[in-house]
Structures are given as structure tokens and as C-alpha cells.
Design a protein around this motif. Structure first.
Motif, mmCIF file in Angstrom:
data_model
loop_
_atom_site.group_PDB
_atom_site.id
_atom_site.type_symbol
_atom_site.label_atom_id
_atom_site.label_comp_id
_atom_site.label_asym_id
_atom_site.label_seq_id
_atom_site.Cartn_x
_atom_site.Cartn_y
_atom_site.Cartn_z
ATOM 1 N N ALA A 33 0.858 -1.366 -0.072
ATOM 2 C CA ALA A 33 0.015 -0.054 0.018
ATOM 3 C C ALA A 33 0.782 1.233 -0.013
ATOM 4 O O ALA A 33 2.044 1.211 0.540
ATOM 5 C CB ALA A 33 -0.955 -0.120 1.458
ATOM 6 N N ARG A 91 2.115 4.864 0.914
ATOM 7 C CA ARG A 91 1.959 5.799 2.267
ATOM 8 C C ARG A 91 1.347 6.995 1.912
ATOM 9 O O ARG A 91 1.787 7.561 0.804
ATOM 10 C CB ARG A 91 3.170 5.958 2.694
ATOM 11 C CG ARG A 91 4.141 4.542 3.312
ATOM 12 C CD ARG A 91 5.198 4.756 4.218
ATOM 13 N NE ARG A 91 6.266 5.105 3.380
ATOM 14 C CZ ARG A 91 7.028 4.571 2.370
ATOM 15 N NH1 ARG A 91 7.109 3.224 2.573
ATOM 16 N NH2 ARG A 91 7.974 5.159 1.787
ATOM 17 N N ARG A 92 0.825 7.701 2.833
ATOM 18 C CA ARG A 92 0.223 8.971 2.726
ATOM 19 C C ARG A 92 1.096 9.972 2.064
ATOM 20 O O ARG A 92 0.865 10.831 1.573
ATOM 21 C CB ARG A 92 -0.494 9.414 3.963
ATOM 22 C CG ARG A 92 -1.120 10.790 4.134
ATOM 23 C CD ARG A 92 -1.580 10.992 5.496
ATOM 24 N NE ARG A 92 -3.084 10.912 5.322
ATOM 25 C CZ ARG A 92 -3.837 11.058 6.275
ATOM 26 N NH1 ARG A 92 -3.633 11.109 7.538
ATOM 27 N NH2 ARG A 92 -5.315 11.232 5.893
ATOM 28 N N ARG A 125 -5.458 11.113 -2.271
ATOM 29 C CA ARG A 125 -5.765 9.679 -2.502
ATOM 30 C C ARG A 125 -4.722 8.894 -2.403
ATOM 31 O O ARG A 125 -5.013 7.716 -3.169
ATOM 32 C CB ARG A 125 -6.523 9.634 -4.110
ATOM 33 C CG ARG A 125 -7.787 10.295 -3.892
ATOM 34 C CD ARG A 125 -8.585 10.026 -5.265
ATOM 35 N NE ARG A 125 -9.667 10.714 -5.038
ATOM 36 C CZ ARG A 125 -10.648 11.029 -6.533
ATOM 37 N NH1 ARG A 125 -10.218 10.348 -7.511
ATOM 38 N NH2 ARG A 125 -11.769 11.763 -6.382
ATOM 39 N N ALA A 126 -3.619 9.257 -1.971
ATOM 40 C CA ALA A 126 -2.456 8.284 -1.916
ATOM 41 C C ALA A 126 -2.928 6.708 -1.319
ATOM 42 O O ALA A 126 -2.714 5.843 -1.527
ATOM 43 C CB ALA A 126 -1.375 8.696 -1.029
ATOM 44 N N SER A 127 -3.696 6.655 -0.403
ATOM 45 C CA SER A 127 -4.260 5.556 0.228
ATOM 46 C C SER A 127 -5.269 4.561 -0.967
ATOM 47 O O SER A 127 -5.149 3.493 -0.446
ATOM 48 C CB SER A 127 -5.256 5.756 1.316
ATOM 49 O OG SER A 127 -6.486 6.480 1.001
ATOM 50 N N ASP A 128 -5.581 5.128 -1.968
ATOM 51 C CA ASP A 128 -6.143 4.360 -3.270
ATOM 52 C C ASP A 128 -5.155 3.268 -3.620
ATOM 53 O O ASP A 128 -5.410 2.500 -4.066
ATOM 54 C CB ASP A 128 -6.567 4.957 -4.082
ATOM 55 C CG ASP A 128 -8.054 5.718 -3.934
ATOM 56 O OD1 ASP A 128 -8.591 5.696 -2.852
ATOM 57 O OD2 ASP A 128 -8.510 6.591 -4.717
ATOM 58 N N ARG A 164 -10.221 2.873 -6.459
ATOM 59 C CA ARG A 164 -11.277 3.831 -6.065
ATOM 60 C C ARG A 164 -12.768 3.068 -5.807
ATOM 61 O O ARG A 164 -13.027 2.541 -6.667
ATOM 62 C CB ARG A 164 -11.476 5.050 -6.917
ATOM 63 C CG ARG A 164 -12.405 6.061 -6.450
ATOM 64 C CD ARG A 164 -11.412 6.931 -5.555
ATOM 65 N NE ARG A 164 -12.110 8.063 -5.050
ATOM 66 C CZ ARG A 164 -11.892 8.393 -3.828
ATOM 67 N NH1 ARG A 164 -10.913 8.228 -3.138
ATOM 68 N NH2 ARG A 164 -12.641 9.175 -3.105
ATOM 69 N N ARG A 203 -7.239 -6.815 -2.852
ATOM 70 C CA ARG A 203 -7.768 -5.811 -2.156
ATOM 71 C C ARG A 203 -9.234 -5.518 -2.252
ATOM 72 O O ARG A 203 -9.902 -5.379 -1.128
ATOM 73 C CB ARG A 203 -6.948 -4.405 -2.281
ATOM 74 C CG ARG A 203 -7.448 -3.430 -1.435
ATOM 75 C CD ARG A 203 -6.724 -1.947 -1.849
ATOM 76 N NE ARG A 203 -5.668 -1.695 -1.012
ATOM 77 C CZ ARG A 203 -5.030 -0.626 -1.100
ATOM 78 N NH1 ARG A 203 -5.313 0.385 -1.693
ATOM 79 N NH2 ARG A 203 -3.814 -0.134 -0.244
#
Length: 171
Positions: A28, A30-31, A61-64, A82, A115
Motif C-alpha cells: 500500500a 503511504r500518505r 488519494r494516496a491511500s487508493d 477507488r 484488496r
């Protein structure tokens, strides 16, 4: 054009960081990696392979995103997922040119699908202006854009000539 809904395809196992190639990891984002995502994506946007997106989108949207990280810490690929009610949209899929053909894209796609399954999404959608070979090999089929989440389908630029592909995640 009317197209049947995507065929059910067995879902992959739950997501976890995976070795994409010797020394590479899919994880994933990172922010704080928005600037790195933007930098990786910029050359693809310049060629028209990706839509131009502002740095603010990557920051928000980095967490996407899932990223393929090399042993030296360099981001070698990324793919956004998304979420919409019951469905997911894969976007901004790119692999650094010197890593294309290495399997990193397939590992990113597999991790994004896992995911989506883990988040109980039932269908994945994407749009591509390219051949879509990787998606088609992974069980995606061409569908009518009206089957996709409406907010996303409305954002598609008809001048780009993108095809909408979907994959059912129902067991």
C-alpha cells in the motif's frame, strides 16, 4: 452497444505485501508518497496513456494506491483502486518503462484485485486506451460504460477512445 455483465471469476486470496520480482515488493502507498506517485505517472500522462492528474489528487488519494517498490526504495509501478458502492474502479495503472514485461504489472493487478475482494467489492472496472491485454488475461471483459459506477462513467472522456473493462469478483 449492449454487453452482457462480466462473467464470475474466482477471486484471488486476501492481499498481503508480495515479492513481485526478486527484491521488489507490492505494498500500500503511504500518505506522504503523493509526489512520488505523481512523478512516476507524469511520463505516462504526457504520452496520453494516463489522464493528467494534479499533485493534489495524488496527495488526497494516496491511500487508493498500491505501489511496486524496488530494492533501492524506488517506486517502479502503481495502481489506484477507488471504491464505489459494491464496485471498484482501477485507475492510474503504470509501470516504469525499464520494468515493463517483468511481471510487476501483473503483481500490482493481482494485489489490487485481492484488496477489492477483501473489501467485499463485487465487480472491478477500468478504462484503457491501450490493448488491455493484462486485464483481459486476468478475466476482465469489455462492457458498456453504463454498467460502471455512474459517477466514474460520467468522468470518462469520450475523446480518449477508452474501452471500459470489468471483472466480476463474485464467487
Amino acid at each position: 452497444m449492449t454487453t452482457a455483465p462480466p462473467r464470475p471469476v474466482a477471486p484471488p486470496p486476501a492481499p498481503r505485501p508480495t515479492a513481485a520480482a526478486p527484491g521488489f515488493t507490492v505494498r500500500a502507498a503511504r500518505r506522504d508518497e503523493g509526489p512520488r506517485l505523481a512523478a512516476l505517472s507524469r511520463p505516462f500522462a504526457r504520452t496520453g496513456a494516463l489522464r493528467e492528474r494534479p499533485l493534489s489528487l495524488y496527495l488526497a488519494r494516496a491511500s487508493d494506491f498500491l505501489v511496486a517498490e524496488g530494492p533501492d526504495g524506488a517506486l517502479e509501478g502503481c495502481l489506484g483502486l477507488r471504491e464505489h458502492p459494491g464496485a471498484g474502479v482501477l485507475y492510474n495503472f503504470c509501470v516504469a518503462p525499464h520494468r515493463q514485461g517483468s511481471g510487476l504489472g501483473g503483481h500490482l493487478l493481482h494485489a489490487a484485485t485481492a484488496r477489492a475482494v477483501n473489501r467485499a467489492l463485487t465487480t472491478l472496472f477500468t478504462a484503457t486506451t491501450g490493448s488491455g491485454r493484462l486485464f483481459l488475461r486476468d478475466g476482465f471483459t469489455p462492457v458498456c460504460p453504463s454498467l460502471a459506477p455512474a459517477a466514474w462513467a460520467r468522468s470518462l472522456d469520450p475523446d480518449r477512445g477508452a474501452r471500459v473493462l470489468a471483472r466480476s469478483l463474485a464467487a
